[in-house]
Design a protein around this motif. Structure first.
Motif, mmCIF file in Angstrom:
data_model
loop_
_atom_site.group_PDB
_atom_site.id
_atom_site.type_symbol
_atom_site.label_atom_id
_atom_site.label_comp_id
_atom_site.label_asym_id
_atom_site.label_seq_id
_atom_site.Cartn_x
_atom_site.Cartn_y
_atom_site.Cartn_z
ATOM 1 N N HIS A 80 0.809 -1.222 0.000
ATOM 2 C CA HIS A 80 0.000 0.000 0.000
ATOM 3 C C HIS A 80 0.845 1.276 0.000
ATOM 4 C CE1 HIS A 80 -3.263 -2.779 0.994
ATOM 5 N NE2 HIS A 80 -4.073 -1.832 0.607
ATOM 6 N N ILE A 86 2.829 2.389 2.288
ATOM 7 C CA ILE A 86 2.938 3.081 3.581
ATOM 8 C C ILE A 86 3.865 2.303 4.520
ATOM 9 C CG2 ILE A 86 0.935 4.600 3.724
ATOM 10 C CD1 ILE A 86 -0.722 2.282 4.799
ATOM 11 N N GLY A 109 -5.851 -8.712 14.155
ATOM 12 C CA GLY A 109 -5.359 -9.408 12.969
ATOM 13 C C GLY A 109 -4.298 -8.589 12.245
ATOM 14 N N THR A 145 -4.303 -6.892 9.334
ATOM 15 C CA THR A 145 -4.635 -5.582 8.755
ATOM 16 C C THR A 145 -4.638 -4.506 9.835
ATOM 17 O OG1 THR A 145 -5.942 -6.647 7.025
ATOM 18 C CG2 THR A 145 -6.330 -4.309 7.388
ATOM 19 N N ASP A 146 -5.251 -4.824 10.984
ATOM 20 C CA ASP A 146 -5.219 -3.903 12.122
ATOM 21 C C ASP A 146 -3.783 -3.616 12.523
ATOM 22 O OD1 ASP A 146 -7.766 -3.063 12.881
ATOM 23 O OD2 ASP A 146 -8.192 -4.911 13.977
ATOM 24 N N TRP A 170 -9.272 1.919 15.750
ATOM 25 C CA TRP A 170 -10.674 2.121 16.189
ATOM 26 C C TRP A 170 -11.095 0.977 17.101
ATOM 27 C CZ3 TRP A 170 -14.451 -1.551 14.920
ATOM 28 C CH2 TRP A 170 -14.126 -2.444 13.882
ATOM 29 N N ARG A 178 -13.975 -8.391 13.101
ATOM 30 C CA ARG A 178 -13.181 -7.189 12.871
ATOM 31 C C ARG A 178 -12.215 -7.375 11.693
ATOM 32 N NH1 ARG A 178 -11.449 -2.964 16.709
ATOM 33 N NH2 ARG A 178 -9.593 -2.124 15.765
ATOM 34 N N ASN A 179 -11.566 -8.541 11.667
ATOM 35 C CA ASN A 179 -10.643 -8.829 10.567
ATOM 36 C C ASN A 179 -11.359 -8.793 9.227
ATOM 37 O OD1 ASN A 179 -8.438 -9.168 12.219
ATOM 38 N ND2 ASN A 179 -8.545 -11.404 12.262
ATOM 39 N N ILE A 184 -14.092 -7.147 8.335
ATOM 40 C CA ILE A 184 -14.367 -5.753 7.962
ATOM 41 C C ILE A 184 -13.090 -5.090 7.454
ATOM 42 C CG2 ILE A 184 -14.991 -3.465 8.872
ATOM 43 C CD1 ILE A 184 -16.833 -4.994 10.876
ATOM 44 N N ASN A 185 -12.010 -5.286 8.201
ATOM 45 C CA ASN A 185 -10.732 -4.671 7.815
ATOM 46 C C ASN A 185 -10.243 -5.134 6.447
ATOM 47 O OD1 ASN A 185 -10.558 -3.166 10.127
ATOM 48 N ND2 ASN A 185 -9.238 -4.609 11.210
ATOM 49 N N CYS A 186 -10.636 -6.355 6.066
ATOM 50 C CA CYS A 186 -10.241 -6.902 4.760
ATOM 51 C C CYS A 186 -11.236 -6.504 3.671
ATOM 52 C CB CYS A 186 -10.238 -8.429 4.798
ATOM 53 S SG CYS A 186 -8.900 -9.131 5.692
ATOM 54 N N LEU A 225 -9.389 -1.606 5.520
ATOM 55 C CA LEU A 225 -8.889 -0.599 6.469
ATOM 56 C C LEU A 225 -7.682 0.172 5.950
ATOM 57 C CD1 LEU A 225 -9.241 0.572 9.380
ATOM 58 C CD2 LEU A 225 -7.550 -1.111 10.111
ATOM 59 N N LEU A 226 -6.771 -0.511 5.261
ATOM 60 C CA LEU A 226 -5.558 0.187 4.838
ATOM 61 C C LEU A 226 -5.842 1.242 3.777
ATOM 62 C CD1 LEU A 226 -2.753 -2.484 4.962
ATOM 63 C CD2 LEU A 226 -3.378 -0.749 6.618
#
Lengths: 420, 169
Positions: A49, A51, A140, A142-143, A154, B100-101, B103-105, B161-162
């Motif tokens: 990405h 970043i 996970g 991505t977080d 968040w 949560r994962n 949604i983030n994906c 999310l990213l």
């Protein structure tokens, strides 16, 4: 209306006076824990990405623990990606192999966990840190990528449930038995999306090691975090372990804080517990499963691989022989050295155990003790899901270090009180 | 880019009535030595249903009971499901980190006890995300569901999310 410890910590991290359950907040993160299974994916995402940056090289702690020393080529590639990234960004607290250990044992031991702070990690058992009146939760990849780049995340503020544990534990009964009994009562989704706040005289009597076993397994009831209030025991541990940053803020739950439910447990009547396959909520008193033949005993992990656990196991094995293959995994290099210096390795060696280097290893079916089809393992770890430690037709029985050690000697599940 | 929640998808339902289907069953740890989605997809649901990968097709859905995705924080579970071309998971409830994962994906999940009860194994289902309706063509029933909350949709529509935070950094 008052607030719980969890709400107060999250309010502080969000820069707010107060927060309520279900409120969405953006929290500043104090410590980020990274290991070799979930972080390499986060690194890849950051690079993809565009970043590839870290918000603060001093607030990230890296420990390659899961499949290291590398169990195969692919795991070596993951560790390499982690290593290159940690060097590229000059991550200050990078515990390389030799100093790396099972994350949730290593971070408190090395002084990275402070009361009142928010710690996230790419691992579900990050809830362990709540033993220090801190907010710890697992995330996970991505977080993880997001928090590495921005230092923020968040959250939906969790409602809290309170577990009041009173009564003195009798000899041969440990905090692992308590948490298995709690999860057996409330179920694996008994605290779904919630904060599990532990209180009561039984908690007050527990060492920090024992408390970490409790908060470690909060996720096994579906909780977002587990948390225990600050007291003299917490303070004494922190005085001996905090290194660079020694100041911290202590939050306490208000008397009028709101709880979804309050559950009370009388720990004085508790017996050693064993969680039967295939859920951590399958806990039964040892009497109900005693005599079941085992093929392996495993003593280690972020749940029960600390020095106190090894001492308990050694005490039972002293002068005896194990009847089944038994694998002892000190969770960190410091614990490993301590166990060696205290003569515990002699006890384990004489009993016929394998002594491993620190690793998460077989707890999650990685290596160092994988089970074949049909095999049964009594284990001090935290999960007994289908295939957790190996073949989908193998079985894991969760227990305390005492029960695991006694069962190792006997070759079958046995009440550890018979060996004390 | 088409907004994910506006798409209508059609596929077959693979129903697992059980509660607490965990991440170890969805993607066993023995495959966590890679983060390659296609590689993970080859082992999707392996420890609950060895035949899953052989029968699942693009746009199919997984239907399950309470607490789907409990256990580990491994996002590999979401990647394995997405990599197997599954359109969504419909469950009575989801475990926190898995939810949560997803949604983030940018992967849409549907929480509906009603749908989890009514949809039969192998049923043809159509999902209208915008209308919040699942149409079980085989059973001939329509089931309404609550769309994801606004902030989650925002993340999903940004493509995860990213992409969402990229605007800020």
């Amino acid at each position: 209306m008052g607030m719980t410890i969890t709400e107060k910590i999250l309010a502080r991290a969000a820069g707010k006076e107060s927060v309520r359950p279900s409120e969405l907040i953006n929290a500043k993160i104090d410590v980020v824990m990274c290991h070799d299974v979930t972080t390499p994916a986060a690194i890849r995402m950051l690079v993809e990405h565009g970043i590839d940056r870290v918000f603060d090289a001093e607030k990230i702690v890296v420990t390659p623990d899961h499949f290291q020393p590398a169990k195969d080529i692919k795991s070596a590639e993951l560790a390499k990606r982690l290593d290159e990234w940690a060097r590229r960004h000059k991550i200050k607290h990078y515990y390389k192999l030799g100093r790396a250990g099972v994350c949730h044992a290593l971070l408190p031991e090395q002084g990275h966990i402070r009361p009142g702070e928010v710690i996230v990690g790419g691992d579900s058992h990050t809830c362990t840190y709540g033993a220090f009146a801190a907010f710890g939760t697992g995330i996970g990849s991505t977080d993880l990528a997001a928090v590495i780049a921005t230092g923020e995340l968040w959250f939906k503020v969790p409602a809290s449930i309170k577990l009041v544990l009173n009564g003195a534990l009798t000899a041969g009964v440990y905090s692992k038995d308590v948490i298995l009994a709690v999860i057996a009562r409330i179920g694996v989704d008994g605290a779904l999306y919630q904060a599990m706040e532990f209180a009561g005289s039984a908690i007050a009597e527990m060492s920090m090691e024992a408390r970490m076993t409790m908060t470690n397994m909060a996720i096994e009831a579906g909780a977002k975090n587990g948390i225990i209030g600050f007291d003299e025991v917490t303070k004494a541990y922190l005085d001996g372990h905090l290194k660079e940053k020694t100041e911290y803020t202590v939050f306490e739950s208000d008397a009028d804080a709101e709880y979804v439910s309050v559950e009370e447990f009388d720990c004085s009547k508790l017996e050693p517990m064993v969680a039967m396959p295939h859920l951590p909520s399958g806990g039964v008193p040892i009497d109900e499963c005693s005599g079941m033949e085992m093929d392996q005993a495993y003593i280690g992990s972020c749940t029960n691989g600390r020095i106190e656990d090894l001492r308990i196991a050694a005490e039972i094995m002293k002068g005896k022989q194990v009847a089944i293959r038994t694998i002892v995994v000190p969770a960190t290099p410091t614990i490993w050295k301590q166990a060696k210096d205290e003569g515990l390795f002699d006890v384990f060696y004489d009993a016929g155990c394998v002594i491993s280097a620190p690793t998460c290893g077989a707890c999650l079916g990685g290596f160092m003790g994988i089970l074949a089809a049909g095999e049964k393992c009594v284990s001090t770890t935290n999960r007994n899901f289908v295939g957790r430690m190996g073949h989908p037709e193998s079985e894991v029985y969760l227990a305390s270090p005492a029960t695991a050690a006694a069962s190792a000697v006997e070759g079958k599940l046995i009440d550890p009180r018979k060996c004390l | 880019m088409t907004e994910k929640h506006e798409v209508v998808v059609m596929g077959k339902a693979w129903v697992y009535k059980r509660d607490h289907i965990n991440t170890d069953e969805i993607i066993p740890a023995r495959y966590l030595n890679t983060d390659d989605e296609q590689e993970l997809a080859k082992h999707c649901m392996e420890d609950i249903d060895k035949g899953f990968v052989g029968k699942v097709g693009e746009g199919d859905v997984i239907v399950a009971g309470e607490d789907f995705g409990c256990g580990s924080s491994r996002e590999h579970a979401v990647w394995a499901i997405r990599g197997a071309k599954v359109a969504t998971v419909i469950a009575k409830s989801f475990a926190r980190i898995f939810y949560r994962n997803a949604i983030n994906c940018g992967f849409y999940l549907i929480e509906s006890a009603d749908a989890a009860e009514k949809i039969g194994d192998g049923d043809k289902v159509e999902i209208d995300y915008k209308a919040g309706i699942i149409r079980d063509k085989t059973a001939g029933v329509e089931i309404k569901f609550n769309p994801l909350p606004g902030f989650a949709l925002e993340i999903i529509n940004d493509g995860g999310l990213l992409e969402h935070i990229k605007k800020k950094v």
